[in-house]
Design an enzyme around this catalytic site. Structure first.
Site, PDB file in Angstrom:
ATOM      1  N   GLN A 164       0.829  -1.205   0.000  1.00  0.00           N
ATOM      2  CA  GLN A 164       0.000   0.000   0.000  1.00  0.00           C
ATOM      3  C   GLN A 164       0.865   1.257   0.000  1.00  0.00           C
ATOM      4  O   GLN A 164       0.533   2.257  -0.637  1.00  0.00           O
ATOM      5  CB  GLN A 164      -0.927  -0.001   1.219  1.00  0.00           C
ATOM      6  CG  GLN A 164      -1.945   1.126   1.232  1.00  0.00           C
ATOM      7  CD  GLN A 164      -2.948   1.018   0.097  1.00  0.00           C
ATOM      8  OE1 GLN A 164      -3.297  -0.074  -0.337  1.00  0.00           O
ATOM      9  NE2 GLN A 164      -3.434   2.158  -0.376  1.00  0.00           N
ATOM     10  N   SER A 190      -5.639   1.308   4.858  1.00  0.00           N
ATOM     11  CA  SER A 190      -6.373   0.704   3.750  1.00  0.00           C
ATOM     12  C   SER A 190      -7.176  -0.510   4.192  1.00  0.00           C
ATOM     13  O   SER A 190      -6.668  -1.399   4.884  1.00  0.00           O
ATOM     14  CB  SER A 190      -5.407   0.282   2.643  1.00  0.00           C
ATOM     15  OG  SER A 190      -6.090  -0.433   1.639  1.00  0.00           O
ATOM     16  N   HIS A 192      -7.974  -2.808   2.281  1.00  0.00           N
ATOM     17  CA  HIS A 192      -7.391  -3.965   1.588  1.00  0.00           C
ATOM     18  C   HIS A 192      -6.450  -4.731   2.509  1.00  0.00           C
ATOM     19  O   HIS A 192      -6.315  -5.951   2.388  1.00  0.00           O
ATOM     20  CB  HIS A 192      -6.647  -3.507   0.332  1.00  0.00           C
ATOM     21  CG  HIS A 192      -7.552  -3.120  -0.794  1.00  0.00           C
ATOM     22  ND1 HIS A 192      -8.136  -4.040  -1.638  1.00  0.00           N
ATOM     23  CD2 HIS A 192      -7.999  -1.908  -1.199  1.00  0.00           C
ATOM     24  CE1 HIS A 192      -8.884  -3.417  -2.527  1.00  0.00           C
ATOM     25  NE2 HIS A 192      -8.825  -2.109  -2.280  1.00  0.00           N
ATOM     26  N   GLU A 245     -16.458   5.098  -5.105  1.00  0.00           N
ATOM     27  CA  GLU A 245     -15.816   3.943  -5.718  1.00  0.00           C
ATOM     28  C   GLU A 245     -16.877   2.862  -5.947  1.00  0.00           C
ATOM     29  O   GLU A 245     -17.237   2.125  -5.025  1.00  0.00           O
ATOM     30  CB  GLU A 245     -14.683   3.410  -4.838  1.00  0.00           C
ATOM     31  CG  GLU A 245     -13.514   4.374  -4.714  1.00  0.00           C
ATOM     32  CD  GLU A 245     -12.301   3.769  -4.035  1.00  0.00           C
ATOM     33  OE1 GLU A 245     -12.364   2.574  -3.643  1.00  0.00           O
ATOM     34  OE2 GLU A 245     -11.292   4.480  -3.886  1.00  0.00           O
TER      35      GLU A 245
END
Length: 275
Positions: A164, A190, A192, A245
C-alpha cells in the site's frame, strides 16, 4: 348520625381532591421524565461532551444526532488529524479509515486465493487473496452472478502495508498528496490490508468502468444478501473521506450488511452509532 355522615362525606371529598391534585403532578413528572429519556441518544458518550458542544456551535444547522454521529466519527478533526490504533483488526466489524490505523506489521493469518475458477475475464487476476471468512460468501455471490449471465471477479484483494505504501507514494509522486488522498489510502489505513476489502470487476468491465455494466444495479441489490456493502457510496465523500468507488466492496457478514443497508448510513456513520 348526621355528624358521622357529613364526616364521611368530607373524607371522601378530601380523597377525591387529593387524587385530582396528586396525579396530575405525578403525571407531569412522568411526562418530564419520558421527555428527558427521549432526549438521551444511545450513542452519546459522556467523554465527548465538550467536543459535541464545540462542534454544535460551529455547525448550528446540524441536529443533535448528526453532531454526535460526526464527532463519534472524529469528523471534528481533519482527515488523518486524529489517529487511533485499531485494536481489533480481525473482527468482521473492524473499521479502518482515515482515523483508524492498522499496526504496520498486521497481516491476516487466514488468507486464501479468492479468484478460484476465475473464468474468462478473471484469469489474469487469479492470484489475488482475501481472508478465508470471505471466501464462501464471495463464491456464492459469484455463482449468483453467473446464474444471471455475467462474471464477477476480484481485481484487487489483500494488500500488505508495504504494498500500500508503494501505491500511495506512486500516486503522490504522479499527482499530489491532496489528489492521492482522494482515492488512495495511506499505509496502515487501507481496508485492503484487512483482507476484507475487495475491488471487483464484472465481465470485461474493469473496476473503473464497472458501474456501466448492464447488471450493475442488480449486483448492488444483491450485496447485503452475501455479507457485502458498497464501502464508498456516491456523494458521501465528506463522511468516508474517499471519492465514490463503484468497485470497492467490503465484507462485514450477512447480518451486519443487511443492518447497514437498512439504515441508509455509510459504514463510518453506522460504526460511530453502534460500536
Amino acid at each position: 348520625m348526621k355528624i358521622k355522615k357529613f364526616g364521611l362525606i368530607g373524607l371522601i371529598i378530601c380523597i377525591v381532591i387529593g387524587i385530582i391534585f396528586f396525579f396530575p403532578q405525578n403525571n407531569q413528572k412522568e411526562t418530564k421524565k419520558i421527555k428527558k429519556e427521549k432526549n438521551i441518544i444511545s450513542y452519546e458518550h459522556s467523554e465527548n461532551k465538550e467536543r459535541y458542544q464545540t462542534y454544535q456551535k460551529e455547525h448550528p444547522n446540524l441536529s443533535k444526532k448528526e453532531v454526535i454521529t460526526l464527532v463519534n466519527m472524529n469528523r471534528d478533526f481533519d482527515f488523518y488529524g486524529k489517529i487511533i490504533k485499531q485494536e481489533h483488526p480481525n473482527d468482521l466489524n473492524t473499521i479502518v479509515n482515515k482515523y483508524y490505523q492498522l499496526d504496520e506489521n498486521y497481516e491476516p493469518n487466514d488468507l486464501v486465493d479468492i479468484n478460484t475458477n476465475a473464468g474468462t475475464y478473471g484469469k489474469p487476476y487469479s492470484k489475488h487473496t482475501a481472508r478465508k471468512v470471505v471466501y464462501d460468501d464471495f463464491q456464492a455471490l459469484k455463482q449468483a452472478c453467473l446464474n444471471k449471465g455475467f462474471e464477477l471477479y476480484v481485481s484487487s484483494g489483500y494488500r500488505s502495508t508495504t504494498w500500500q505504501k508503494e501505491i500511495y507514494n506512486h500516486m503522490v509522486e504522479t499527482y499530489s498528496v491532496e489528489r492521492a488522498d482522494e482515492t488512495c489510502s495511506r499505509p496502515g489505513h487501507s481496508e485492503h490490508t484487512t483482507g476484507l476489502g475487495l475491488d471487483i470487476a464484472l465481465d470485461q468491465y474493469k473496476y473503473e468502468e464497472v458501474e456501466n455494466h448492464p447488471q450493475y444495479q442488480w449486483f448492488l441489490s444483491q450485496l447485503s444478501n452475501y455479507g457485502f456493502i458498497l464501502r464508498y457510496p456516491k456523494d458521501k465523500e465528506n463522511l468516508t473521506g474517499y471519492s465514490y468507488e463503484a468497485w470497492h466492496i467490503r465484507y462485514v457478514g450477512k447480518e451486519l450488511a443487511q443492518k447497514i443497508e437498512k439504515s441508509g448510513l455509510t459504514f463510518d456513520e453506522y460504526y460511530a452509532r453502534h460500536f
